[in-house]
Design a protein around this motif. Structure first.
Motif, mmCIF file in Angstrom:
data_model
loop_
_atom_site.group_PDB
_atom_site.id
_atom_site.type_symbol
_atom_site.label_atom_id
_atom_site.label_comp_id
_atom_site.label_asym_id
_atom_site.label_seq_id
_atom_site.Cartn_x
_atom_site.Cartn_y
_atom_site.Cartn_z
ATOM 1 N N VAL A 273 0.678 -0.980 -0.006
ATOM 2 C CA VAL A 273 0.209 0.517 0.135
ATOM 3 C C VAL A 273 1.098 0.979 0.401
ATOM 4 N N MET A 274 1.236 2.140 -1.440
ATOM 5 C CA MET A 274 1.728 2.980 -1.335
ATOM 6 C C MET A 274 0.770 4.146 -0.469
ATOM 7 N N VAL A 275 1.349 4.842 0.409
ATOM 8 C CA VAL A 275 1.143 5.962 0.601
ATOM 9 C C VAL A 275 1.601 7.671 0.273
ATOM 10 N N ALA A 276 2.819 6.985 0.595
ATOM 11 C CA ALA A 276 3.640 8.038 0.359
ATOM 12 C C ALA A 276 3.489 8.870 -0.615
ATOM 13 N N ALA A 277 3.135 10.224 0.451
ATOM 14 C CA ALA A 277 3.671 11.348 -0.357
ATOM 15 C C ALA A 277 5.170 12.014 -1.504
ATOM 16 N N ALA A 279 7.988 12.287 -3.806
ATOM 17 C CA ALA A 279 8.835 14.058 -4.259
ATOM 18 C C ALA A 279 8.496 13.195 -5.478
ATOM 19 N N ASP A 280 8.172 14.273 -6.477
ATOM 20 C CA ASP A 280 8.354 13.347 -7.938
ATOM 21 C C ASP A 280 9.776 14.097 -8.072
ATOM 22 N N TRP A 281 10.615 14.971 -7.805
ATOM 23 C CA TRP A 281 11.819 14.819 -8.928
ATOM 24 C C TRP A 281 12.792 15.655 -8.038
ATOM 25 N N ASN A 307 12.746 11.725 -9.767
ATOM 26 C CA ASN A 307 12.985 10.489 -8.910
ATOM 27 C C ASN A 307 12.159 9.230 -9.195
ATOM 28 N N PRO A 308 12.353 8.072 -8.974
ATOM 29 C CA PRO A 308 11.695 6.465 -9.475
ATOM 30 C C PRO A 308 10.363 6.570 -8.863
ATOM 31 N N ASP A 309 9.915 6.248 -9.708
ATOM 32 C CA ASP A 309 8.162 6.095 -8.953
ATOM 33 C C ASP A 309 8.259 4.579 -8.181
ATOM 34 N N ILE A 310 8.610 4.481 -7.147
ATOM 35 C CA ILE A 310 8.177 3.674 -6.180
ATOM 36 C C ILE A 310 6.709 2.545 -6.760
ATOM 37 N N LEU A 311 6.333 3.509 -6.662
ATOM 38 C CA LEU A 311 4.781 2.498 -6.447
ATOM 39 C C LEU A 311 4.529 1.504 -7.949
ATOM 40 N N LYS A 312 4.799 2.467 -9.219
ATOM 41 C CA LYS A 312 5.385 1.651 -10.577
ATOM 42 C C LYS A 312 6.351 0.483 -10.707
ATOM 43 N N GLY A 326 -2.165 1.449 -4.695
ATOM 44 C CA GLY A 326 -1.719 3.297 -4.293
ATOM 45 C C GLY A 326 -2.746 4.097 -4.483
ATOM 46 N N PHE A 327 -2.407 5.655 -4.130
ATOM 47 C CA PHE A 327 -3.097 6.529 -3.528
ATOM 48 C C PHE A 327 -2.896 7.503 -4.328
ATOM 49 N N ALA A 328 -4.265 8.581 -4.403
ATOM 50 C CA ALA A 328 -3.732 8.940 -6.005
ATOM 51 C C ALA A 328 -3.706 10.961 -5.460
ATOM 52 N N ALA A 329 -2.962 11.591 -5.677
ATOM 53 C CA ALA A 329 -3.268 12.887 -4.980
ATOM 54 C C ALA A 329 -4.060 13.977 -5.905
ATOM 55 N N GLU A 330 -4.888 14.241 -6.240
ATOM 56 C CA GLU A 330 -5.077 15.343 -7.240
ATOM 57 C C GLU A 330 -6.122 16.234 -6.406
ATOM 58 N N THR A 340 -6.314 5.976 -14.776
ATOM 59 C CA THR A 340 -5.357 6.770 -15.667
ATOM 60 C C THR A 340 -4.430 5.586 -14.958
ATOM 61 N N LYS A 341 -3.852 6.421 -13.369
ATOM 62 C CA LYS A 341 -3.033 5.801 -12.673
ATOM 63 C C LYS A 341 -2.883 4.732 -12.472
ATOM 64 N N LEU A 342 -4.658 3.064 -12.077
ATOM 65 C CA LEU A 342 -4.885 2.632 -12.558
ATOM 66 C C LEU A 342 -3.405 1.383 -12.837
ATOM 67 N N SER A 344 -1.316 2.790 -15.532
ATOM 68 C CA SER A 344 -0.118 2.564 -15.687
ATOM 69 C C SER A 344 1.172 2.922 -14.840
ATOM 70 N N LYS A 345 0.587 2.837 -13.002
ATOM 71 C CA LYS A 345 1.513 2.329 -12.287
ATOM 72 C C LYS A 345 1.345 0.865 -11.777
ATOM 73 N N GLY A 346 0.312 0.068 -12.433
ATOM 74 C CA GLY A 346 0.194 -1.533 -12.451
ATOM 75 C C GLY A 346 -0.544 -1.765 -10.732
HETATM 76 N N1 CTP Z 1 4.342 7.533 -5.800
HETATM 77 C C1 CTP Z 1 5.606 6.638 -5.562
HETATM 78 N N2 CTP Z 1 6.930 7.244 -6.130
HETATM 79 C C2 CTP Z 1 6.843 8.436 -6.292
HETATM 80 C C3 CTP Z 1 5.345 8.975 -7.410
HETATM 81 C C4 CTP Z 1 4.112 8.630 -6.360
HETATM 82 O O1 CTP Z 1 5.196 5.661 -5.003
HETATM 83 N N3 CTP Z 1 7.706 9.062 -7.085
HETATM 84 C C5 CTP Z 1 2.767 6.442 -5.073
HETATM 85 C C6 CTP Z 1 2.219 7.162 -4.848
HETATM 86 O O2 CTP Z 1 2.949 6.602 -3.794
HETATM 87 C C7 CTP Z 1 0.511 7.214 -4.566
HETATM 88 C C8 CTP Z 1 0.628 7.087 -6.230
HETATM 89 O O3 CTP Z 1 1.991 7.294 -6.606
HETATM 90 O O4 CTP Z 1 0.168 5.579 -4.169
HETATM 91 C C9 CTP Z 1 0.577 8.335 -7.067
HETATM 92 O O5 CTP Z 1 0.950 9.094 -6.349
HETATM 93 P P1 CTP Z 1 0.580 10.692 -7.117
HETATM 94 O O6 CTP Z 1 1.641 11.639 -6.310
HETATM 95 O O7 CTP Z 1 -0.856 11.364 -6.943
HETATM 96 O O8 CTP Z 1 1.107 10.648 -8.704
HETATM 97 P P2 CTP Z 1 2.101 10.582 -9.256
HETATM 98 O O9 CTP Z 1 2.334 9.893 -9.942
HETATM 99 O O10 CTP Z 1 3.140 11.766 -8.630
HETATM 100 O O11 CTP Z 1 1.907 12.091 -10.621
HETATM 101 P P3 CTP Z 1 1.050 13.162 -10.756
HETATM 102 O O12 CTP Z 1 2.230 13.985 -9.202
HETATM 103 O O13 CTP Z 1 1.345 13.534 -11.808
HETATM 104 O O14 CTP Z 1 -0.450 12.989 -10.160
#
Ligand code: CTP
Length: 403
Positions: A273-277, A279-281, A307-312, A326-330, A340-342, A344-346
């Motif tokens: 369960v990937m809840v962490a926010a 940082a994308d960069w 950054n690496p996308d951990i969920l993906k 996964g979580f999606a913060a929108e 879309t995230k469902l 792309s992130k598998g």
């Molecule tokens: N997540 C992750 N690793 C990242 C970015 C996001 O594991 N580098 C995971 C979060 O824990 C969450 C999910 O992906 O479960 C969606 O996070 P979210 O911030 O909503 O999406 P992003 O992939 O960052 O896309 P965007 O910011 O473009 O909406």
């Protein structure tokens, strides 16, 4: 509250770790338990009955042949009028007495007379823990049905020696008590889960970093809720100001890359369960020294890299967990973006929330989520983050019952 109205007889024996009991008493009472303390003579050399009694809000029992106490409660009633006998810290000496049935003071007499479950938190020097007699005694006690929490590995208080012998932390002892006293069903028993929570901090230089408003409340609550259903949970948490959840192994990290490494090291698991926010960069080249202002020059530009996308990564991993959430913060088109995230992130499930500033969700105590999966969209009303966690854990458990 699992410990509501539960009566715990806490036997404190003589070890330096006795000081941690003061915190333990508070934690037990916070969970609704009443704590009746018994202290050995040794224990009173380390902490005072006054402090223990004040925190427990009860009389502290110390003497086997106290006329007042015997008339009032009596050692047999003391041993029986409780739901659990907890020995913390448990010295090598009390373990030896328990293993051989000695009853030469109030603590050992109560332990021999009780018909209630007994949990001990051993604490001693590593050499004493490893000594053949202690090993034999521990084995005897286990065979007698005594429950153990710890001891842990670490540095000893009295010396620079390290090894196994440190008393388990109050939090861990509390978790063990909760586990023993909780007679709810444990549908996730035998399942392993990994949960990420909180923000990540991406360094710019030694004093500055990029962060976000995530508090970790939702992720931590989910980790605790999964553990309460019996799952063996590893929580990988970014920097947060809340305490580690009860009954969960918590790994603390700062950066996204560290979080990814900790998550991958925990595989294989059944549930992620990937809840962490996350940082994308991150800053492409964070500086080892503090960046100084140079008079006449403007601010240095920051070059960011992804950054690496951990969920993906987990969703497409060779060791992919059976259930990936996964979580999606929108802030807009919540369901559409979550769908879309469902893909792309598998993931099997996306918990989507609207984090627009006016919702107050990010950092707040409440959440209003929508669960998006191949089955469709489930809309949950606004509720506390703990309630979201419980409902989600129940949904995850149901998935494994059906699967
Ligand atoms: N997540 C992750 N690793 C990242 C970015 C996001 O594991 N580098 C995971 C979060 O824990 C969450 C999910 O992906 O479960 C969606 O996070 P979210 O911030 O909503 O999406 P992003 O992939 O960052 O896309 P965007 O910011 O473009 O909406």
């Amino acid at each position: 509250m699992i410990l509501k109205d539960k009566r715990i007889l806490l036997i404190i024996t003589g070890g330096i770790a006795a000081y941690k009991c003061l915190e333990l008493i508070r934690r037990l009472r916070e969970q609704g338990a009443s704590v009746r303390p018994v202290m050995t003579e040794g224990a009173q050399k380390f902490i005072t009955p006054l402090a223990v009694g004040a925190l427990a809000a009860d009389h502290v029992f110390t003497e086997l042949f106290s006329r007042e106490d015997e008339q009032d409660v009596g050692h047999i009633r003391l041993a029986r009028d409780c739901d659990l006998v907890l020995v913390a810290p448990a010295t090598a000496n009390i373990m030896a007495k328990m293993a051989s049935g000695l009853a030469d003071d109030l603590a050992s007499t109560v332990l021999l007379a009780t018909d209630k479950p007994v949990l001990i938190a051993p604490a001693m020097n590593p050499k004493m823990w490893e000594a053949a007699p202690t090993k034999r005694n521990a084995e005897t006690l286990r065979a007698d049905g005594v429950h153990f929490v710890g001891p842990n590995k670490g540095e000893m208080a009295e010396s620079s020696e390290a090894g196994v012998g440190r008393m388990a932390e109050p939090n861990e002892i509390l978790a063990a008590v909760l586990h023993l006293m909780d007679n709810r069903e444990k549908p996730l028993l035998g399942r392993k889960a990994i949960v990420t929570s909180g923000p990540t901090h991406e360094p710019i230089d030694p004093v500055r970093y990029i962060a976000n408003r995530s508090s970790g409340k939702q992720g931590h609550a989910i980790a605790a809720a999964l553990a309460a259903l019996g799952a063996d949970v590893t929580l990988v948490s970014g920097p947060v100001n809340i305490s580690d959840p009860i009954g969960v192994r918590t790994i603390h990290v700062e950066r996204a890359e560290e979080m990814r490494d900790a998550v991958l090291a925990a595989l294989p698991v059944d549930i992620a369960v990937m809840v962490a926010a996350v940082a994308d960069w991150r800053v492409e080249r964070s500086q080892g020294e503090k960046i100084k202002k140079v008079p006449g020059e403007g601010p240095a530009p920051l070059t960011l890299t992804e950054n690496p996308d951990i969920l993906k990564t987990v969703g497409h991993h060779a060791l992919r967990p059976k259930l990936v959430v996964g979580f999606a913060a929108e802030t807009q088109s919540v369901i559409e973006n979550a769908r879309t995230k469902l893909k792309s992130k598998g993931a099997d499930m996306i918990v989507a929330n609207d984090v627009s500033a006016e919702t107050g969700i990010m950092g707040g105590d409440r959440n209003a989520v929508r669960i998006i999966s191949a089955d469709g969209v489930d809309i949950w009303p606004d509720m506390s983050k703990e309630m979201v966690a419980e409902k989600l854990a129940a949904k995850i458990a149901a998935y494994f019952v059906i699967a």
